[in-house]
Design a protein around this motif. Structure first.
Motif, PDB file in Angstrom:
ATOM      1  N   ARG A 118     -14.468   2.113   1.561  1.00 30.65           N
ATOM      2  CA  ARG A 118     -13.744   2.650   0.487  1.00 30.65           C
ATOM      3  C   ARG A 118     -13.331   3.812   0.074  1.00 30.65           C
ATOM      4  O   ARG A 118     -12.743   3.555  -0.802  1.00 30.65           O
ATOM      5  CB  ARG A 118     -14.848   1.428  -0.537  1.00 30.65           C
ATOM      6  N   THR A 119     -14.111   5.140   0.772  1.00 29.25           N
ATOM      7  CA  THR A 119     -13.578   5.795   0.262  1.00 29.25           C
ATOM      8  C   THR A 119     -12.120   6.409   0.522  1.00 29.25           C
ATOM      9  O   THR A 119     -11.537   6.484  -0.010  1.00 29.25           O
ATOM     10  CB  THR A 119     -14.805   7.228   0.978  1.00 29.25           C
ATOM     11  N   ASN A 122      -9.754   5.059  -0.951  1.00 25.58           N
ATOM     12  CA  ASN A 122      -9.889   5.465  -2.787  1.00 25.58           C
ATOM     13  C   ASN A 122      -8.974   6.587  -2.796  1.00 25.58           C
ATOM     14  O   ASN A 122      -7.671   7.150  -3.476  1.00 25.58           O
ATOM     15  CB  ASN A 122     -11.184   5.903  -2.638  1.00 25.58           C
ATOM     16  N   PHE A 123      -8.917   7.425  -1.244  1.00 23.88           N
ATOM     17  CA  PHE A 123      -8.759   8.201  -1.306  1.00 23.88           C
ATOM     18  C   PHE A 123      -6.625   8.247  -1.088  1.00 23.88           C
ATOM     19  O   PHE A 123      -5.777   9.322  -1.718  1.00 23.88           O
ATOM     20  CB  PHE A 123      -8.975   9.136  -0.051  1.00 23.88           C
ATOM     21  N   ARG A 125      -5.428   5.629  -1.818  1.00 22.67           N
ATOM     22  CA  ARG A 125      -4.622   5.342  -3.490  1.00 22.67           C
ATOM     23  C   ARG A 125      -4.473   6.021  -4.901  1.00 22.67           C
ATOM     24  O   ARG A 125      -3.936   6.730  -5.667  1.00 22.67           O
ATOM     25  CB  ARG A 125      -5.706   4.284  -4.051  1.00 22.67           C
ATOM     26  N   THR A 126      -5.465   7.528  -4.338  1.00 24.47           N
ATOM     27  CA  THR A 126      -4.764   8.850  -5.631  1.00 24.47           C
ATOM     28  C   THR A 126      -3.617   9.688  -4.585  1.00 24.47           C
ATOM     29  O   THR A 126      -3.707  10.393  -5.567  1.00 24.47           O
ATOM     30  CB  THR A 126      -6.680   9.004  -4.994  1.00 24.47           C
ATOM     31  N   ILE A 127      -3.924   9.883  -3.496  1.00 27.18           N
ATOM     32  CA  ILE A 127      -2.161  10.566  -3.308  1.00 27.18           C
ATOM     33  C   ILE A 127      -1.472   9.931  -4.208  1.00 27.18           C
ATOM     34  O   ILE A 127      -0.867   8.752  -3.644  1.00 27.18           O
ATOM     35  CB  ILE A 127      -2.312  10.900  -1.662  1.00 27.18           C
ATOM     36  N   PRO A 128      -0.216  10.727  -5.267  1.00 29.13           N
ATOM     37  CA  PRO A 128       0.964   9.521  -4.982  1.00 29.13           C
ATOM     38  C   PRO A 128       1.814   9.632  -4.158  1.00 29.13           C
ATOM     39  O   PRO A 128       1.803  10.161  -2.877  1.00 29.13           O
ATOM     40  CB  PRO A 128       1.564  10.966  -6.084  1.00 29.13           C
ATOM     41  N   ASP A 129       2.393   8.255  -4.124  1.00 27.10           N
ATOM     42  CA  ASP A 129       3.338   8.768  -2.778  1.00 27.10           C
ATOM     43  C   ASP A 129       4.802   9.180  -2.809  1.00 27.10           C
ATOM     44  O   ASP A 129       5.281  10.200  -1.552  1.00 27.10           O
ATOM     45  CB  ASP A 129       4.245   7.327  -3.023  1.00 27.10           C
ATOM     46  N   PHE A 154       0.903   4.737   1.820  1.00 25.12           N
ATOM     47  CA  PHE A 154       0.419   4.667   0.431  1.00 25.12           C
ATOM     48  C   PHE A 154       0.010   3.102   0.477  1.00 25.12           C
ATOM     49  O   PHE A 154      -0.986   2.771  -0.651  1.00 25.12           O
ATOM     50  CB  PHE A 154       1.178   5.172  -0.296  1.00 25.12           C
ATOM     51  N   LYS A 161      -6.989  -2.243  -0.750  1.00 23.16           N
ATOM     52  CA  LYS A 161      -8.138  -2.444  -2.157  1.00 23.16           C
ATOM     53  C   LYS A 161      -7.635  -4.067  -2.662  1.00 23.16           C
ATOM     54  O   LYS A 161      -8.795  -4.163  -3.523  1.00 23.16           O
ATOM     55  CB  LYS A 161      -7.845  -1.636  -3.352  1.00 23.16           C
TER      56      LYS A 161
END
Length: 269
Positions: A118-119, A122-123, A125-129, A154, A161
């Motif tokens: 899960r972490t 999340n990581f 999805r956090t970084i923009p493409d 990405f 998710k």
């Protein structure tokens, strides 16, 4: 005979006074927040109105009419954009499937591994493409391969998710039945989970394909290939007539993809 006293009219309020006060307070707070945002960003509505004339001249003098002779070149780069989106979506769909089961608490009973996956999602999805593309271009170099790798990483996080949340909401009955009859984890996934999530899997994959087509255009500006690279080149040389031709081709293509994808997703759902 004495007349009976008339009953006093009772007014029934549709909404309570407390509700009205709350609504007025909420609207006032939001209005003040917008004013604060305008002040902090130095946004000037008058300046915006004065710029409408410049926008009008740019559209009807610079962009129009488009250079129709540039259609073949635009279409060639558009095919490359489509290939980037298709390949990255395919790779993401393959990678996301095992991550989905590891990120679903009703499939993965190991709490440490569940939180770890899960972490990671999340990581991702956090970084923009676009940041991923810059990093990949720095390591691999400019070209379509960088765009494919960046979008694959990405969108794998996005797809895994959405699928994991869908998997956690499926009916538990078939899973318990297979487990009670002695089925192993792979058999539970094959016969209990996949039939329930397969329509969502196909629908989400098509949705990710739409995202990747549009994102690959933006990634072209930083050297990740596709029609975005052509857009950037013509903007630098102020060839707005060719730029409008590229935008027309891109608009028609994305509209067609959206229509077909929405029809297919509606059929699957």
């Amino acid at each position: 005979m004495a007349n009976k006293p008339e009953k006093a009219e009772v007014k029934i309020h549709i909404v309570s006074r407390r509700f009205v006060v709350r609504m007025l307070t909420t609207v006032t707070v939001f209005f003040l927040l917008y004013l604060a945002a305008l002040y902090r960003t130095n946004a000037d509505p008058i300046r915006l109105m004065q710029g409408l004339g410049i926008i009008w001249d740019m559209i009807f003098i610079d962009l129009l009419p488009p250079d129709w002779r540039y259609f073949s070149t635009s279409f060639e780069y558009l095919v490359e954009t489509w290939n980037i989106a298709l390949l990255s979506t395919t790779f993401a769909a393959v990678i996301a499937l095992p991550l989905t089961f590891l990120a679903s608490h009703n499939i993965n009973k190991n709490p440490f591994l569940y939180r770890f996956i899960r972490t990671i999602l999340n990581f991702l999805r956090t970084i923009p493409d676009i940041i991923l593309a810059i990093i990949v271009v720095a390591f691999i170099g400019m070209g379509a391969v960088s765009g494919i790798v960046a979008l694959t990483v990405f969108t794998s996080g996005i797809l895994a998710k959405m699928l994991s949340e869908t998997t956690e909401g499926i009916s538990q009955g078939p899973l318990d039945a297979i487990m009670a009859s002695g089925g192993n984890k792979l058999q539970i996934i094959r016969y209990g989970v996949m039939p329930q999530i397969l329509p969502y899997y196909a629908s989400y994959t098509l949705y990710v394909l739409e995202i990747n087509v549009k994102a690959s255009v933006v990634l072209g500006f930083i050297g990740a290939g596709g029609i975005g690279q052509l857009l950037n080149r013509n903007m630098k040389f102020f060839r707005y007539d060719r730029l409008s031709m590229i935008l027309i081709v891109l608009f028609l293509t994305i509209t067609l993809i959206d229509l077909v994808s929405n029809r297919v997703r509606g059929y699957l759902e």
